[in-house]
Design a protein around this motif. Structure first.
Motif, mmCIF file in Angstrom:
data_model
loop_
_atom_site.group_PDB
_atom_site.id
_atom_site.type_symbol
_atom_site.label_atom_id
_atom_site.label_comp_id
_atom_site.label_asym_id
_atom_site.label_seq_id
_atom_site.Cartn_x
_atom_site.Cartn_y
_atom_site.Cartn_z
ATOM 1 N N SER A 1 -19.329 9.185 -11.464
ATOM 2 C CA SER A 1 -19.138 10.489 -12.071
ATOM 3 C C SER A 1 -20.516 11.303 -11.967
ATOM 4 C CB SER A 1 -18.789 10.321 -13.401
ATOM 5 O OG SER A 1 -19.937 9.855 -14.169
ATOM 6 N N ASP A 2 -20.270 12.528 -12.120
ATOM 7 C CA ASP A 2 -21.463 13.298 -12.309
ATOM 8 C C ASP A 2 -22.175 13.083 -13.611
ATOM 9 O OD1 ASP A 2 -20.331 14.823 -10.162
ATOM 10 O OD2 ASP A 2 -19.376 16.274 -11.488
ATOM 11 N N LEU B 1 -16.250 11.061 -18.372
ATOM 12 C CA LEU B 1 -17.020 10.692 -17.194
ATOM 13 C C LEU B 1 -16.082 10.268 -15.873
ATOM 14 C CD1 LEU B 1 -19.692 8.614 -18.922
ATOM 15 C CD2 LEU B 1 -19.893 10.703 -17.866
ATOM 16 N N ASN B 2 -14.972 9.701 -16.304
ATOM 17 C CA ASN B 2 -14.068 9.095 -15.406
ATOM 18 C C ASN B 2 -13.235 10.387 -14.536
ATOM 19 O OD1 ASN B 2 -15.156 6.696 -15.866
ATOM 20 N ND2 ASN B 2 -13.228 5.875 -16.860
ATOM 21 N N LYS C 1 -14.330 12.961 -13.865
ATOM 22 C CA LYS C 1 -15.412 13.693 -13.079
ATOM 23 C C LYS C 1 -15.768 12.881 -11.594
ATOM 24 C CE LYS C 1 -17.987 15.811 -16.759
ATOM 25 N NZ LYS C 1 -17.932 17.207 -16.248
ATOM 26 N N ILE C 2 -14.809 11.914 -11.685
ATOM 27 C CA ILE C 2 -14.990 11.117 -10.175
ATOM 28 C C ILE C 2 -13.848 11.845 -9.131
ATOM 29 C CG2 ILE C 2 -14.913 8.935 -9.242
ATOM 30 C CD1 ILE C 2 -15.572 7.610 -11.739
ATOM 31 N N ARG D 1 -23.970 8.604 -16.782
ATOM 32 C CA ARG D 1 -23.072 8.931 -15.917
ATOM 33 C C ARG D 1 -22.180 7.453 -15.575
ATOM 34 N NH1 ARG D 1 -25.836 9.166 -9.713
ATOM 35 N NH2 ARG D 1 -26.796 7.282 -9.802
#
Length: 149
Positions: A17-18, A69-70, A72-73, A105
């Motif tokens: 992620s970012d 977070l996930n 953002k992948i 991240r």
């Protein structure tokens, strides 16, 4: 990506992620939401006197960041998903505290993906939440979710 295409990636690292900043405002809001106002999370001056040297995020705050977070992948979007739900965790280990002001991240590895019923898929991921600039991760979890297509 179709569920079947994702299923072919079992055992693979799916992405990273970012970075996301965990600041004192986020920690304070989580404390208010959960009622956990232990001083190591919310009292900046008192927390400076601890081995942490300042406030730290709640372990469960770090855990609760996994969906964001996930999301953002790149490349993990399943086509035509109607709904997704958390199903639980097999294992969760908090390995290192996240100090206020640090960025985290996630790294995702697909462990299992099974179709439980037509259109209902259960996914188990190993999620490692990394702390920027630190050797040990904040946590490692086996996270189970389901999605419906």
């Amino acid at each position: 990506m179709t569920p079947q295409q994702l299923q072919s990636k079992v055992g693979e690292h799916l992405g990273t992620s970012d970075w996301v900043l965990v600041d004192q405002e986020m920690i304070n809001k989580f404390a208010d939401a959960t009622g956990d106002h232990q001083f190591i999370h919310v009292d900046v001056e008192k927390a400076k006197l601890t081995p942490f040297g300042g406030t730290i995020a709640h372990g469960f705050l770090t855990l609760s960041l996994m969906p964001m977070l996930n999301a953002k992948i790149e490349g993990l979007k399943i086509a035509d998903v109607k709904m997704g739900v958390n199903y639980g965790c097999n294992k969760v280990r908090f390995l290192s505290p996240v100090r206020s002001g640090k960025r985290v991240r996630s790294h995702i590895k697909l462990l299992e993906l099974d179709e439980k019923r037509p259109g209902q898929w259960q996914q188990t991921n190993e999620v490692t939440v990394e702390i920027e600039g630190e050797e040990k991760p904040a946590l490692i979890a086996e996270w189970i979710s389901q999605f419906f297509v």
